[in-house]
Write a protein that holds these residues in place. Structure first.
Motif, mmCIF file in Angstrom:
data_model
loop_
_atom_site.group_PDB
_atom_site.id
_atom_site.type_symbol
_atom_site.label_atom_id
_atom_site.label_comp_id
_atom_site.label_asym_id
_atom_site.label_seq_id
_atom_site.Cartn_x
_atom_site.Cartn_y
_atom_site.Cartn_z
ATOM 1 N N LEU A 135 15.674 2.545 45.939
ATOM 2 C CA LEU A 135 14.605 2.931 45.687
ATOM 3 C C LEU A 135 14.686 4.807 45.742
ATOM 4 C CD1 LEU A 135 11.314 0.763 47.145
ATOM 5 C CD2 LEU A 135 12.098 1.585 45.257
ATOM 6 N N VAL A 136 15.540 5.343 47.181
ATOM 7 C CA VAL A 136 15.324 6.726 46.682
ATOM 8 C C VAL A 136 16.589 7.442 46.389
ATOM 9 C CG1 VAL A 136 16.742 8.974 48.571
ATOM 10 C CG2 VAL A 136 14.893 6.443 49.681
ATOM 11 N N ALA A 137 17.232 6.130 45.897
ATOM 12 C CA ALA A 137 18.377 6.664 45.129
ATOM 13 C C ALA A 137 17.894 6.486 43.794
ATOM 14 C CB ALA A 137 19.597 5.726 44.925
ATOM 15 N N LEU A 138 16.260 5.415 42.884
ATOM 16 C CA LEU A 138 16.463 5.992 41.795
ATOM 17 C C LEU A 138 15.082 7.069 41.680
ATOM 18 C CD1 LEU A 138 15.055 1.221 42.053
ATOM 19 C CD2 LEU A 138 17.092 3.027 40.733
ATOM 20 N N PHE A 139 14.301 7.320 42.720
ATOM 21 C CA PHE A 139 13.377 8.601 42.494
ATOM 22 C C PHE A 139 14.276 9.364 42.774
ATOM 23 C CE2 PHE A 139 11.531 11.802 44.459
ATOM 24 C CZ PHE A 139 9.860 11.648 43.709
ATOM 25 N N SER A 140 16.039 10.494 43.351
ATOM 26 C CA SER A 140 16.724 11.004 43.544
ATOM 27 C C SER A 140 17.100 11.481 42.483
ATOM 28 C CB SER A 140 17.739 11.349 44.520
ATOM 29 O OG SER A 140 16.800 10.956 46.049
ATOM 30 N N VAL A 141 18.121 9.809 41.473
ATOM 31 C CA VAL A 141 18.213 10.108 40.445
ATOM 32 C C VAL A 141 17.657 10.394 39.357
ATOM 33 C CG1 VAL A 141 19.759 8.797 38.410
ATOM 34 C CG2 VAL A 141 20.632 8.699 40.424
ATOM 35 N N GLY A 142 16.852 9.990 39.333
ATOM 36 C CA GLY A 142 14.656 10.266 38.442
ATOM 37 C C GLY A 142 14.942 12.065 38.192
ATOM 38 N N VAL A 143 14.809 12.120 39.377
ATOM 39 C CA VAL A 143 14.365 13.641 39.697
ATOM 40 C C VAL A 143 15.494 14.513 38.259
ATOM 41 C CG1 VAL A 143 14.204 15.868 40.785
ATOM 42 C CG2 VAL A 143 12.946 13.542 41.213
ATOM 43 N N GLY A 144 17.361 14.440 39.122
ATOM 44 C CA GLY A 144 18.245 14.956 38.146
ATOM 45 C C GLY A 144 18.171 14.945 37.305
ATOM 46 N N ALA A 145 18.596 13.145 36.804
ATOM 47 C CA ALA A 145 17.748 13.559 34.994
ATOM 48 C C ALA A 145 17.134 14.215 34.577
ATOM 49 C CB ALA A 145 17.761 11.889 35.107
ATOM 50 N N GLY A 146 16.168 13.991 35.080
ATOM 51 C CA GLY A 146 15.031 15.229 34.382
ATOM 52 C C GLY A 146 15.061 16.541 34.742
ATOM 53 N N SER A 147 15.194 16.935 35.295
ATOM 54 C CA SER A 147 15.701 18.110 35.781
ATOM 55 C C SER A 147 17.542 18.490 34.781
ATOM 56 C CB SER A 147 16.918 18.648 36.891
ATOM 57 O OG SER A 147 15.763 18.415 38.103
ATOM 58 N N ALA A 148 18.190 18.004 34.468
ATOM 59 C CA ALA A 148 19.280 18.030 33.385
ATOM 60 C C ALA A 148 18.612 17.860 31.788
ATOM 61 C CB ALA A 148 20.166 16.973 33.664
ATOM 62 N N LEU A 149 17.926 17.249 31.745
ATOM 63 C CA LEU A 149 17.145 17.004 30.028
ATOM 64 C C LEU A 149 16.144 18.239 29.867
ATOM 65 C CD1 LEU A 149 16.476 13.205 30.091
ATOM 66 C CD2 LEU A 149 17.976 14.539 28.785
ATOM 67 N N CYS A 150 15.484 18.584 31.291
ATOM 68 C CA CYS A 150 14.989 20.021 30.581
ATOM 69 C C CYS A 150 15.187 21.270 29.493
ATOM 70 C CB CYS A 150 14.250 20.315 31.749
ATOM 71 S SG CYS A 150 13.056 19.840 32.868
ATOM 72 N N GLU A 151 16.454 21.277 29.557
ATOM 73 C CA GLU A 151 17.094 21.879 28.533
ATOM 74 C C GLU A 151 17.053 21.581 26.923
ATOM 75 O OE1 GLU A 151 20.511 25.163 28.521
ATOM 76 O OE2 GLU A 151 21.950 22.617 28.045
ATOM 77 N N VAL A 152 17.626 20.061 27.358
ATOM 78 C CA VAL A 152 17.972 19.702 26.135
ATOM 79 C C VAL A 152 16.504 19.322 25.443
ATOM 80 C CG1 VAL A 152 18.220 17.756 24.852
ATOM 81 C CG2 VAL A 152 19.686 18.368 27.003
ATOM 82 N N LEU A 153 15.553 19.280 25.870
ATOM 83 C CA LEU A 153 14.116 19.018 25.495
ATOM 84 C C LEU A 153 13.535 20.867 25.442
ATOM 85 C CD1 LEU A 153 12.418 16.461 27.878
ATOM 86 C CD2 LEU A 153 13.696 16.046 25.443
ATOM 87 N N SER A 154 13.830 21.655 25.776
ATOM 88 C CA SER A 154 13.177 22.472 26.088
ATOM 89 C C SER A 154 13.675 23.407 24.645
ATOM 90 C CB SER A 154 12.912 23.640 26.909
ATOM 91 O OG SER A 154 14.220 23.798 27.694
ATOM 92 N N GLY A 155 14.854 23.464 23.630
ATOM 93 C CA GLY A 155 15.796 23.947 23.558
ATOM 94 C C GLY A 155 16.610 25.159 23.689
ATOM 95 N N ARG A 156 16.328 25.445 25.423
ATOM 96 C CA ARG A 156 17.302 25.761 25.888
ATOM 97 C C ARG A 156 16.720 27.072 26.301
ATOM 98 N NH1 ARG A 156 23.500 27.533 25.287
ATOM 99 N NH2 ARG A 156 23.235 28.018 27.416
ATOM 100 N N LYS A 157 15.124 26.678 25.982
ATOM 101 C CA LYS A 157 14.470 28.356 26.499
ATOM 102 C C LYS A 157 13.615 28.267 27.615
ATOM 103 C CE LYS A 157 10.791 27.295 22.829
ATOM 104 N NZ LYS A 157 11.529 26.214 22.167
ATOM 105 N N ILE A 158 12.502 28.619 28.605
ATOM 106 C CA ILE A 158 11.892 28.067 29.405
ATOM 107 C C ILE A 158 10.863 28.132 28.689
ATOM 108 C CG2 ILE A 158 10.465 28.572 30.990
ATOM 109 C CD1 ILE A 158 13.047 31.370 31.788
ATOM 110 N N GLU A 159 10.571 26.761 28.888
ATOM 111 C CA GLU A 159 9.344 25.721 28.194
ATOM 112 C C GLU A 159 8.267 25.381 28.962
ATOM 113 O OE1 GLU A 159 7.178 25.282 26.554
ATOM 114 O OE2 GLU A 159 8.623 25.353 24.221
ATOM 115 N N ILE A 160 7.486 26.081 29.215
ATOM 116 C CA ILE A 160 5.626 25.360 30.535
ATOM 117 C C ILE A 160 5.754 24.153 30.111
ATOM 118 C CG2 ILE A 160 6.352 28.326 31.550
ATOM 119 C CD1 ILE A 160 3.757 28.618 29.970
ATOM 120 N N GLY A 161 5.667 24.341 28.426
ATOM 121 C CA GLY A 161 4.621 23.066 27.716
ATOM 122 C C GLY A 161 5.321 21.857 28.629
ATOM 123 N N LEU A 162 6.604 21.294 29.177
ATOM 124 C CA LEU A 162 7.079 20.412 29.624
ATOM 125 C C LEU A 162 6.724 20.533 31.669
ATOM 126 C CD1 LEU A 162 10.963 20.956 29.238
ATOM 127 C CD2 LEU A 162 9.496 19.544 28.221
#
Length: 626
Positions: A270-297
């Motif tokens: 469970l700890v692994a799932l949560f940690s990997v999830g945070v890591g994946a979400g953190s890495a996806l931020c740039e893709v979802l925001s188009g490489r800009k600081i998107e506070i809409g996320l």
């Protein structure tokens, strides 16, 4: 500029040594701490007659205490000295602490190990302000979101691996703790070697006089963080995430054992799932925001944390299993919904915090940035302590673990409403992001022509009621739109436009006062170095063709001596929000997630401005794709 995605940063000296240093530091914190806790819990390591649960809870408090005591000093040190040099000194301190801890392991001295745990908290408190405040010195603004995402991803994965590593090392070497001692020292040495590769990061306030009084300085930096409300609200948002995460992570052992009937392996999973999830979400931020600081996320993240936190309550099994292991847990299809909920909680948590960290780095004044981040560490620690107190009180009231987690998930709703009431731009950017990412696939060309700083006027053809949202969602800098007052008043869109600081305008023959007020407001924006977008046709096209440009755009640009960047929208003609085949938004939509494009060309200086030339440039950019 490095490559086309955040992972290209790993190929640069300005990021990889910092990432590696931070990763190894977080890994070693948890390797050491978990090894010690496993020895206390399972192998009889004791101190002063205290039982294992008391020592485990004391360890959590001992590690977090230095963040209260030394964050203020750490922020000052990071402002006054070269951050790369400071990082190397901190890593040398880590080696010394781990050498002392080796003695504690070899002699099974719990008191000495607890003292070293406190010192590792000091080490982390000193490094915390440095690692975030150094990023704006190493990275370009457009790289910051991706860089923060990678740091967060690496940190959570390092925490996970450290927890697993510390547990396994002791379990497999219960009579040979020298292996644990050597591992901790070895990781500390590797961290120091990694820090040697960090480029120089000159001090931002080298003349700063350090206030060694931790109490007055702590109060001072908290007050300092409140000077910029957008920064302070971001700090509070991050602290709320740590409150939320601390409740979940603290309850996971009991949840795995009593609610799921799982073994220690299930807790680790469970700890692994949560940690990997945070890591994946953190890495996806740039893709979802188009490489800009998107506070809409940020609202997107809070909605996901709420939805999947609530669903976790309903996904829990009615009857716990009996000592089920991780593989058996994964193989049981009735657990898959719960697995998805835990993982997605982490993913949306990453969406929530990464833009906030990047916003703090951008909005904070360089000479105060490290101290602002130190304030964030103090607030995080406070929220984590409060989360423990709240959890205890709720559980003492007879609430079950699943109910406690549900309550915390539901608390996201009033917290979100309060924060977005204080900072409506978050919600506005979220609505823009949703509109431009669910209805359209937007291709960007030439947006690098828009200067990163200073006043600039954007001119674009006017095809639909969505034009401003598409442009605002694509351009890295905040854009102030000048628009027809009738469009400005459209429900829902009106909230977005008002929050974004749009300027309603009317023709002089209709309302000369409104036109003059609009001109004055635009001049104010440009004199403050902002981006203003004008649709010089003055109205949305009825036939897909570009209407004649109005001369006001030339006057506005020349008054402020601001360059003009020609832009064109392609593919919006015929959409639900255009006037093709009837009134906009009153006909059945025929296209979803359609391909559109926003294209820009080189800025035109004010000395070369000509109305006909501007219209010709926009026409060429638009091409045949209406």
């Amino acid at each position: 500029m490095s490559g086309h995605n955040q992972f290209e940063l790993f190929r640069t000296r300005r990021f990889l040594p910092l990432f590696t240093t931070q990763f190894l530091g977080a890994f070693n914190d948890n390797l050491f701490k978990n090894a010690m806790l496993v020895m206390i819990t399972f192998f009889g390591l004791g101190f002063a007659g205290l039982d294992a649960p008391t020592l485990v809870n004391a360890a959590a408090g001992i590690f977090i205490l230095p963040f209260f005591l030394f964050s203020a000093t750490a922020g000052q040190l990071a402002e006054k000295f070269d951050k790369a040099t400071l990082a190397r000194w901190i890593k040398l301190l880590e080696i010394a602490i781990m050498l002392l801890a080796s003695v504690g392991f070899l002699y099974r001295n719990a008191a000495l190990l607890m003292g070293c745990l406190f010192l590792m908290g000091v080490h982390s408190a000193l490094f915390g302000p440095l690692k975030y405040s150094i990023l704006p010195q190493y990275l370009e603004e457009r790289e910051l979101l991706g860089g923060n995402g990678l740091i967060e991803m690496g940190t959570f994965i390092a925490i996970l691996l450290g927890q697993i590593g510390g547990t396994l090392l002791v379990e497999h070497n219960p009579d040979n703790v020298a292996v644990v001692a050597m591992a901790c020292v070895g990781v500390a040495v590797l961290g120091y070697l990694a820090s040697r590769g960090m480029p120089s990061a000159p001090p931002q306030a080298k003349d700063l006089k350090i206030n060694w009084n931790i109490f007055t300085e702590t109060w001072h930096i908290i007050r300092l963080s409140r000077r910029n409300l957008s920064v302070f609200h971001a700090l509070m948002g991050i602290s709320w995430f740590w409150f939320f995460g601390a409740v979940y992570l603290t309850q996971l052992p009991t949840y795995a054992k009593d609610v799921l009937g799982g073994s220690a392996e299930v807790y680790t999973l469970l700890v692994a799932l949560f940690s990997v999830g945070v890591g994946a979400g953190s890495a996806l931020c740039e893709v979802l925001s188009g490489r800009k600081i998107e506070i809409g996320l940020v609202p997107f993240g809070s909605i996901g944390m709420c939805v999947f936190g609530i669903d976790l309550y309903f996904a829990a099994p009615a009857m716990p299993a009996a000592g089920i292991g991780a593989l058996a847990f994964l193989a049981d299809a009735s657990h898959w919904r719960l697995i998805a909920d835990i993982t997605l909680l982490g993913v949306f948590g990453g969406f929530f915090i990464v833009p906030l960290y990047a916003l703090i780095q951008i909005e904070s004044e360089p000479e105060y940035r490290s101290r602002i981040i130190a304030a964030n560490n103090i607030l995080n620690s406070c929220f984590m302590v409060v989360s423990a107190v709240v959890s205890i009180l709720i559980l003492k009231a007879g609430t079950s673990i699943p109910e406690l987690l549900l309550i915390v998930a539901l608390m996201n709703i009033p917290v979100a409403l309060y924060v977005y009431g204080l900072q409506p731009e978050y919600l506005m950017r979220f609505l823009v992001w949703i509109a431009t990412h669910t209805m359209y696939r937007v291709k960007h060309e030439g947006l690098d022509h828009i200067p990163d700083q200073g006043p600039v006027v954007l001119v674009c053809n006017h095809v639909s009621f969505m034009d401003a949202l598409v442009i605002g969602g694509a351009v890295r800098r905040p854009v102030r739109f000048v628009m027809d007052h009738r469009i400005f008043k459209i429900p829902v869109l009106s909230f977005i436009f008002r929050t974004a600081g749009a300027v309603p305008i009317a023709p002089a023959k209709e309302d000369p006062g409104m036109k003059e007020r609009a001109f004055l407001k635009v001049q104010e924006y440009l004199s403050n170095g902002e981006v203003v977008c004008i649709f010089p046709e003055g109205k949305i096209t009825y036939d897909g063709q570009i209407n004649p440009f109005k001369p006001g755009v030339i006057e506005i640009a020349q008054r402020a001596n601001a360059p003009v960047v020609p832009m064109a929208l392609r593919g919006l003609w015929g959409s639900f929000f255009s006037r093709k085949d009837g009134s906009a938004m009153l006909k059945m939509p025929r296209r979803f997630w359609s391909k559109i494009a926003l294209v820009a060309s080189a800025p035109v200086p004010t000395s070369e401005l000509d109305l006909g030339d501007l219209q010709a440039r926009v026409t060429v950019l638009r091409g045949d794709a209406h």
